[in-house]
Scaffold this active site. Structure first.
Site, PDB file in Angstrom:
ATOM      1  N   HIS A  10      28.030  28.509 -15.074  1.00 58.31           N
ATOM      2  CA  HIS A  10      29.418  28.987 -14.830  1.00 58.31           C
ATOM      3  C   HIS A  10      30.317  28.752 -16.048  1.00 58.31           C
ATOM      4  O   HIS A  10      31.225  27.984 -15.884  1.00 58.31           O
ATOM      5  CB  HIS A  10      29.952  28.087 -13.530  1.00 58.31           C
ATOM      6  CG  HIS A  10      30.963  28.994 -13.061  1.00 58.31           C
ATOM      7  ND1 HIS A  10      31.290  28.945 -11.676  1.00 58.31           N
ATOM      8  CD2 HIS A  10      31.779  29.831 -13.330  1.00 58.31           C
ATOM      9  CE1 HIS A  10      32.303  29.815 -11.225  1.00 58.31           C
ATOM     10  NE2 HIS A  10      32.685  30.290 -12.207  1.00 58.31           N
ATOM     11  N   GLU A  17      25.712  26.061  -6.372  1.00 53.23           N
ATOM     12  CA  GLU A  17      25.909  25.297  -7.677  1.00 53.23           C
ATOM     13  C   GLU A  17      26.785  24.114  -7.547  1.00 53.23           C
ATOM     14  O   GLU A  17      26.849  23.277  -8.652  1.00 53.23           O
ATOM     15  CB  GLU A  17      26.574  26.455  -8.660  1.00 53.23           C
ATOM     16  CG  GLU A  17      27.942  26.768  -8.282  1.00 53.23           C
ATOM     17  CD  GLU A  17      28.807  27.760  -9.256  1.00 53.23           C
ATOM     18  OE1 GLU A  17      28.044  28.582  -9.632  1.00 53.23           O
ATOM     19  OE2 GLU A  17      29.989  27.438  -9.582  1.00 53.23           O
ATOM     20  N   ASP A  27      25.282  33.654 -14.242  1.00 49.69           N
ATOM     21  CA  ASP A  27      26.197  32.406 -14.536  1.00 49.69           C
ATOM     22  C   ASP A  27      26.632  31.547 -13.366  1.00 49.69           C
ATOM     23  O   ASP A  27      27.618  30.584 -13.457  1.00 49.69           O
ATOM     24  CB  ASP A  27      27.572  33.001 -15.291  1.00 49.69           C
ATOM     25  CG  ASP A  27      28.475  31.903 -15.959  1.00 49.69           C
ATOM     26  OD1 ASP A  27      27.921  31.226 -16.802  1.00 49.69           O
ATOM     27  OD2 ASP A  27      29.527  31.977 -15.745  1.00 49.69           O
ATOM     28  N   ARG A  79      30.708  35.272  -8.372  1.00 51.43           N
ATOM     29  CA  ARG A  79      30.617  34.092  -7.588  1.00 51.43           C
ATOM     30  C   ARG A  79      28.995  34.055  -6.783  1.00 51.43           C
ATOM     31  O   ARG A  79      28.805  35.196  -6.576  1.00 51.43           O
ATOM     32  CB  ARG A  79      31.724  34.076  -6.238  1.00 51.43           C
ATOM     33  CG  ARG A  79      32.896  33.607  -6.719  1.00 51.43           C
ATOM     34  CD  ARG A  79      33.179  32.153  -7.213  1.00 51.43           C
ATOM     35  NE  ARG A  79      34.580  31.931  -7.577  1.00 51.43           N
ATOM     36  CZ  ARG A  79      34.831  31.832  -8.648  1.00 51.43           C
ATOM     37  NH1 ARG A  79      34.245  32.222  -9.848  1.00 51.43           N
ATOM     38  NH2 ARG A  79      36.245  31.541  -9.025  1.00 51.43           N
TER      39      ARG A  79
END
Ligand code: NAD
Length: 344
Positions: free
Chosen positions: A291, A259, A254, A230
């Site tokens: 993600h 985000e 990622d 996260r």
């Protein structure tokens, strides 16, 4: 059961349609994300099905409850975007604890290999017939030390993959698993000894900004940081500074703290306003993916199957203690599921 499905993407629809039809569940697919402005779209539905960047804070939970929603079905593992305390006694929350830990662990390794061997730069160069190798030097993973923070399903698989590369694995977990065979150490030792650090713990108050200035100062020069967990596990300012002073030699991201309004969307025609993300993207030793670590066919099928199974069980009153979550669940001495099979 009627389900309002927020933040629908094209790859969600086939699997969910198939499993929902078999279970006699009616799904309305909505493109918008769940937040305070959109919560009223769920009025009259029994369940909202949400993903990582939908917001179910206390205000949203109140609106959902007032509109008749009694179930939140997360189609992901993490549930940090749901105020489980606000849900308690009103709305049951379910998630998909595991759909393919391999998908995420393999993506973490793909990012590490990509950053270390500069695959992102080499790909662009050779497409323009630039066959120079200047600036593409990496390091052998063999014999290097990787620090794995969070040794649950994904962290353990990532550790195994690293062992396959001949790396030495150091592990940190708040709840170490003696059966894992991993060498557990405290965080300062992870920071001081690791050539690569990979984050696989959940985002909680405790792990928020786990990677901050103080942590970066303790790290080995050239360390590569991987975050497939996260975004807010990393303080972005500390990461940027760490790269600028060349303590951090590479970042594989990622997930990103801010985000929510960017990832999963095509922003190519927009001026991105997030200066920190733009700064990171301008750095040659940073790879950002949107993600996507979970995104394999196997994972999508498992997500749809488990989520629809959660809905079917909830509709029929059948408990599903392995997939239901509430704020009590994190308080090991006070988890009501142990006694009642349900959180309330
Ligand atoms: P898991 O529950 O199996 O493992 C999490 C581990 O973290 C556990 O061993 C737990 O003890 C440990 N932990 C809890 N609090 C900690 C703390 N304060 N410090 C250190 N360790 C702590 O979860 P998982 O399936 O391995 O998933 C890990 C994380 O990966 C999830 O929380 C989620 O945020 C993330 N995830 C990302 C994607 C993606 O697409 N990028 C997909 C799935 C999951």
């Amino acid at each position: 059961m009627k389900v309002a499905f927020f933040d629908t993407k094209p790859y969600d629809v086939p699997g969910f349609t198939k499993y929902a039809q078999d279970a006699g569940i009616e799904i309305k697919f909505l493109e918008t994300k769940l937040n305070e402005d959109t919560a009223s779209l769920a009025n009259g539905f029994d369940c909202v099905c949400i993903f990582v960047n939908d917001v179910a804070n206390a205000a949203v939970v109140e609106k959902l409850y007032a509109g008749g929603v009694r179930m939140i079905a997360l189609r992901c593992a993490g549930f940090n975007n749901v105020d489980t305390r606000a849900c308690f006694g009103k709305i049951h929350v379910f998630r998909v604890p595991a759909y393919s830990p391999y998908a995420v662990a393999e993506h973490a390794m793909a990012l590490l290999l990509g950053v270390n061997r500069h695959i992102h730069k080499a790909y662009l160069r050779t497409r323009e017939f630039n066959f120079s190798l200047n600036g593409l030097t990496g390091f052998d993973l063999y014999g290097k030390t990787v620090g794995v923070i969070g040794t649950g399903k994904i962290g353990r698989i990532f550790a195994d993959i690293c062992k396959g590369f001949g790396m030495k694995v150091l592990a940190y977990d708040k709840f170490p698993n003696p059966a894992s065979g991993l060498e557990y150490v405290e965080l300062p030792e992870i920071f001081a000894k690791s050539d690569v650090i990979s984050l696989h713990c959940p985002l909680t108050e405790e792990t928020h900004h786990l990677i901050n200035d103080e942590a970066v100062e303790q790290m080995k020069k050239g360390v590569v940081i991987i975050n497939t967990s996260r975004g807010a596990l990393i303080d972005t300012d500390a990461l940027i500074n760490g790269i600028k002073v060349e303590i951090i030699g590479g970042a594989c991201l990622d997930v990103y703290e801010e985000e929510a309004d960017l990832f999963y969307e095509d922003m190519s025609g927009h001026i991105v306003q997030d200066d920190k993300l733009v700064r990171l993207m301008a750095m040659p030793n940073v790879i950002v993916t949107s993600h996507q670590a979970f995104l394999t066919q196997e994972a999508l099928d498992n997500i749809a199957n488990t989520t629809v199974s959660n809905m079917r069980k909830f509709a029929s009153g059948e408990p599903s203690p392995e997939t239901e979550v509430c704020y009590h669940c994190s308080r090991k001495d006070d988890c009501r599921k142990e006694r009642h099979q349900k959180c309330f």
